[in-house]
Motif scaffolding. Sequence first.
Motif, mmCIF file in Angstrom:
data_model
loop_
_atom_site.group_PDB
_atom_site.id
_atom_site.type_symbol
_atom_site.label_atom_id
_atom_site.label_comp_id
_atom_site.label_asym_id
_atom_site.label_seq_id
_atom_site.Cartn_x
_atom_site.Cartn_y
_atom_site.Cartn_z
ATOM 1 N N LEU A 57 1.570 24.536 -41.080
ATOM 2 C CA LEU A 57 1.354 24.029 -39.895
ATOM 3 C C LEU A 57 2.935 24.292 -38.719
ATOM 4 C CD1 LEU A 57 0.304 20.605 -40.755
ATOM 5 C CD2 LEU A 57 -1.215 22.613 -39.588
ATOM 6 N N ARG A 84 -5.200 28.493 -43.494
ATOM 7 C CA ARG A 84 -6.205 27.531 -43.019
ATOM 8 C C ARG A 84 -6.419 26.289 -43.151
ATOM 9 N NH1 ARG A 84 -1.014 27.710 -39.014
ATOM 10 N NH2 ARG A 84 -3.547 27.226 -37.136
ATOM 11 N N PHE A 92 -4.810 13.512 -44.403
ATOM 12 C CA PHE A 92 -3.359 13.419 -43.570
ATOM 13 C C PHE A 92 -3.084 12.176 -44.143
ATOM 14 C CE2 PHE A 92 -5.732 16.760 -40.676
ATOM 15 C CZ PHE A 92 -4.788 17.682 -40.700
ATOM 16 N N THR A 94 -3.536 9.353 -41.931
ATOM 17 C CA THR A 94 -4.703 8.714 -41.815
ATOM 18 C C THR A 94 -5.398 9.393 -41.298
ATOM 19 O OG1 THR A 94 -4.244 9.955 -39.298
ATOM 20 C CG2 THR A 94 -3.092 7.373 -40.095
ATOM 21 N N GLN A 96 -7.984 10.654 -40.048
ATOM 22 C CA GLN A 96 -7.706 11.803 -38.497
ATOM 23 C C GLN A 96 -9.449 12.643 -38.772
ATOM 24 O OE1 GLN A 96 -5.515 13.726 -36.776
ATOM 25 N NE2 GLN A 96 -3.201 12.785 -37.958
ATOM 26 N N LEU A 97 -10.749 11.593 -38.102
ATOM 27 C CA LEU A 97 -11.834 11.978 -37.715
ATOM 28 C C LEU A 97 -12.070 12.191 -36.915
ATOM 29 C CD1 LEU A 97 -13.593 9.808 -40.470
ATOM 30 C CD2 LEU A 97 -12.086 12.088 -41.295
ATOM 31 N N GLY A 99 -13.590 11.366 -33.161
ATOM 32 C CA GLY A 99 -15.028 10.078 -33.096
ATOM 33 C C GLY A 99 -15.500 10.505 -33.009
ATOM 34 N N LEU A 113 -15.233 25.164 -37.415
ATOM 35 C CA LEU A 113 -14.999 25.538 -36.606
ATOM 36 C C LEU A 113 -15.083 27.173 -36.940
ATOM 37 C CD1 LEU A 113 -12.191 22.974 -36.543
ATOM 38 C CD2 LEU A 113 -13.293 24.119 -35.082
ATOM 39 N N GLU B 296 -6.882 15.903 -30.962
ATOM 40 C CA GLU B 296 -8.307 15.960 -31.238
ATOM 41 C C GLU B 296 -8.089 17.871 -31.242
ATOM 42 O OE1 GLU B 296 -11.761 15.309 -29.371
ATOM 43 O OE2 GLU B 296 -12.800 16.851 -30.356
ATOM 44 N N LEU B 299 -5.849 18.724 -34.334
ATOM 45 C CA LEU B 299 -6.381 19.234 -35.732
ATOM 46 C C LEU B 299 -7.421 20.034 -35.890
ATOM 47 C CD1 LEU B 299 -7.294 17.187 -38.119
ATOM 48 C CD2 LEU B 299 -9.069 16.216 -36.974
ATOM 49 N N TYR B 300 -8.278 20.400 -34.700
ATOM 50 C CA TYR B 300 -8.486 21.760 -35.016
ATOM 51 C C TYR B 300 -8.189 22.974 -35.364
ATOM 52 C CZ TYR B 300 -12.935 19.203 -32.586
ATOM 53 O OH TYR B 300 -13.649 19.165 -32.312
ATOM 54 N N ARG B 301 -6.866 22.770 -34.689
ATOM 55 C CA ARG B 301 -6.096 23.766 -34.994
ATOM 56 C C ARG B 301 -5.518 23.942 -36.296
ATOM 57 N NH1 ARG B 301 -4.775 28.084 -34.041
ATOM 58 N NH2 ARG B 301 -1.937 28.255 -33.505
ATOM 59 N N ALA B 302 -4.626 23.066 -36.714
ATOM 60 C CA ALA B 302 -4.659 22.344 -38.047
ATOM 61 C C ALA B 302 -5.974 22.583 -39.370
ATOM 62 C CB ALA B 302 -4.261 20.946 -38.584
ATOM 63 N N LEU B 303 -6.843 22.398 -38.528
ATOM 64 C CA LEU B 303 -7.899 22.590 -39.756
ATOM 65 C C LEU B 303 -8.554 24.201 -39.757
ATOM 66 C CD1 LEU B 303 -9.988 19.425 -39.259
ATOM 67 C CD2 LEU B 303 -8.224 20.269 -41.624
ATOM 68 N N PRO B 391 0.321 22.738 -33.962
ATOM 69 C CA PRO B 391 -1.304 21.757 -35.240
ATOM 70 C C PRO B 391 0.214 21.072 -35.809
ATOM 71 C CG PRO B 391 -0.689 24.359 -36.158
ATOM 72 C CD PRO B 391 0.508 24.717 -34.403
ATOM 73 N N ALA B 392 1.330 21.221 -36.504
ATOM 74 C CA ALA B 392 1.853 20.199 -37.095
ATOM 75 C C ALA B 392 1.803 18.736 -35.994
ATOM 76 C CB ALA B 392 3.489 20.670 -36.734
ATOM 77 N N THR B 394 -0.503 17.604 -35.178
ATOM 78 C CA THR B 394 -1.546 15.832 -36.017
ATOM 79 C C THR B 394 -0.916 15.592 -37.411
ATOM 80 O OG1 THR B 394 -3.851 16.739 -37.052
ATOM 81 C CG2 THR B 394 -2.672 18.249 -37.795
ATOM 82 N N MET B 395 -0.117 15.886 -37.984
ATOM 83 C CA MET B 395 0.430 15.474 -39.769
ATOM 84 C C MET B 395 0.949 14.195 -38.430
ATOM 85 S SD MET B 395 0.149 17.167 -41.693
ATOM 86 C CE MET B 395 1.364 17.014 -42.881
ATOM 87 N N GLN B 397 0.847 12.399 -35.604
ATOM 88 C CA GLN B 397 -0.293 11.424 -35.288
ATOM 89 C C GLN B 397 -1.029 9.952 -36.215
ATOM 90 O OE1 GLN B 397 -2.997 14.139 -32.373
ATOM 91 N NE2 GLN B 397 -3.933 14.206 -34.527
ATOM 92 N N GLY B 398 -1.209 8.837 -34.931
ATOM 93 C CA GLY B 398 -2.328 8.088 -35.621
ATOM 94 C C GLY B 398 -3.513 8.380 -35.554
ATOM 95 N N ASP B 399 -4.548 7.788 -36.556
ATOM 96 C CA ASP B 399 -6.038 7.891 -36.292
ATOM 97 C C ASP B 399 -6.571 8.277 -34.867
ATOM 98 O OD1 ASP B 399 -8.099 8.429 -38.033
ATOM 99 O OD2 ASP B 399 -7.729 6.436 -38.313
ATOM 100 N N ILE B 400 -7.191 9.248 -34.944
ATOM 101 C CA ILE B 400 -7.573 9.892 -33.291
ATOM 102 C C ILE B 400 -9.048 9.519 -33.294
ATOM 103 C CG2 ILE B 400 -6.385 11.915 -33.270
ATOM 104 C CD1 ILE B 400 -8.826 13.479 -34.262
ATOM 105 N N ASP B 401 -10.104 8.614 -33.502
ATOM 106 C CA ASP B 401 -11.435 7.978 -33.922
ATOM 107 C C ASP B 401 -10.850 6.365 -32.877
ATOM 108 O OD1 ASP B 401 -12.136 6.275 -36.878
ATOM 109 O OD2 ASP B 401 -10.235 6.942 -35.106
#
Lengths: 247, 401
Positions: A57, A84, A92, A94, A96-97, A99, A113, B296, B299-303, B391-392, B394-395, B397-401
């Motif tokens: 990352l 990745r 992570f 949190t 990180q879902l 929403g 993806l 969001e 996160l996509y980049r990280a995944l 992408p980092a 995402t490490m 940040q807090g919850d994104i929902d």
Amino acid sequence: MRTPSQILLEAENVSRSYGPETILANVSLQIRAGEVTTVVGPSGSGKTTLLALLALLLEPSSGQIRVAGRDAGKLSDAERSHLRNTFYGFIFQTAQLVGSLSVLDNVLLPALLAGKAREKRTAARELLDRLGLSTRADFLPHQLSLGQKRRVALARALLLRPAVILADEPTNDLDLRRAAQVADFLLGLPADGYALVLVTHDQQLAERAGNRWHIQEGRLTPPSRGAAVPPPPAEHFVLQTSTNETP
Amino acid sequence: MIKLIANSLLRRRWQSLATLLGVALGAGLLLAVFLLYHGFEQGLERGRQKLGADLLVVPGNATVDPDRALFAGSPLNVYMDKKYADEARKIPGVRRVEAQFFTQSLKLECCSVGVESRLIGIEDKVTQRLAGMSANGREKLEPDEVIVGSELLGEMNRPGSMIELLGNIFRLAYRLEPTGTALDYAILMPIDSARDLAANSDALKPVWQDAGDPHQLISALLVEVDDPSRLKEIGRKLEDLGPLKVIRAADTFQRLKRLMNAFVFVLAAAGALTAIGGVVYLLGHFSSVAWDRKGEWALYRALGATKPRMVQLVVGEAVVLALAGAVIGLPLGYGLYRLAFARLSAQNSFPFVAPGGVLLAAGAAGALLLYAFIGFLSAAGPALRVAQLEPALTMAQGDID
């Protein structure tokens, strides 16, 4: 299938700086299949940065990271993205879902993806079942409890059967019972051939995991002696969770 | 990817709906402007073709609105001696002269549309020219045959139908294509038949009796010249023949064209402003989306989403929104066009031809393509910024929902 003790991931003299500030200094580490690597240290010691570097990352300021023997510094963005997606599973701090996506689609996110969601749908449902979330598949994240969200994140990390699971403070914010459930599940993964990299300041979890590396002010110290990973009982793969657990 | 785009749009339904409506209004207005413009253009062109002449000559005492007389096909019950046709033919530089005789029915006795109908007596040369403007046109009419405007008689308006005019039975030879003018509501017949009708009708006698025997009269002359640069000179010579009024088609055509261009400019400016407004609106929307949802995207980049995949996601969302909005906007635009068309047709003072299916399809396809492009354009910048996200991120940040 990966052979036990096969080196999957390797950091060699890796440093990372932000301007004049050095966050990590000359870190060297090997991650092997079927093993747990635990990194413990206080807040701000560089744990998360180390995890981000190992996960591709972030790019190191100096040093080399090798993924399955390949120098990560020479990989294109597309190759790093592919790794990745398929080589790593992320948990992570949190959950990180997303929403706007259902629980099932959140689990399927790495496959969505990669454009192979259809073929992974059954696997996603099986994972939700193993984690006691089969009745929550169509829920949205805001309808879940913290523990349930964390388990959805676990399922997402395992969906594409990656080689390395990277978990950043996986028991953070969970009560003792749920923290133990998550720990049981995670520590059972190496038995299936996964390499688990665990970053935590949860001493109880670190003690259970063993193979503890200490990080302090960006410097990584290896374990004083090898600590065997306690073999997890088979039932640890099924979290016994009440389906009417409220958010 | 489609699943992610669809989910994102459906879950943010109010935001998506607002964007859809904005796009729909813009696309609708554009389509309406496009159709109106082409309707005017075709109407003007048909008017010019229908006239087929450089000069229109009418009696000097006629109160003539050149626009209506030339391009709207509105005939006048005015008369002059038919000798002027022969004299006009003798003027050097005159290539062709066609005489017309205007009269009217009181109402159509059978198959009536309930209004008085214009009757236009035409010479064979006019019949030949009109035949070229109609799919089933014929080059010669029998004395008891008529050509009927496209808007008359409804279902009865087909070749072979019989109609009664001022007590005489006529057979419908063919119908004219729509012109968007008063000609659509007129009946054309051989010039001598029209004269006979007028002469034998007591009701119409007051209209022509001051001018003399209808068989010796004409209402207008259509004059074509060899050299358009001599129009003024020939026009003066025609006026020298007697108390005649000469209308130059080119002048009227140009004036009408300028009027139309001004009108279309206003419509096009409105359409262009709407399109630009659409770009600005969507650009703002997607810039805001890029910022609001960076967690969001990271996160996509990280995944494992690649940079091109991120661009596809953001641009795809924009294009889908823009296309969906345009699809909703097309019927709105068509409705707006129909409304304007109905108002313009009711006035009958401006040449307007309803665009055919091909043009309608082209307009709709054009609006869709344009808005797809606008969607692409407005999301391209934000998409590139999203693709550059670390992408980092995402490490941290807090919850994104």
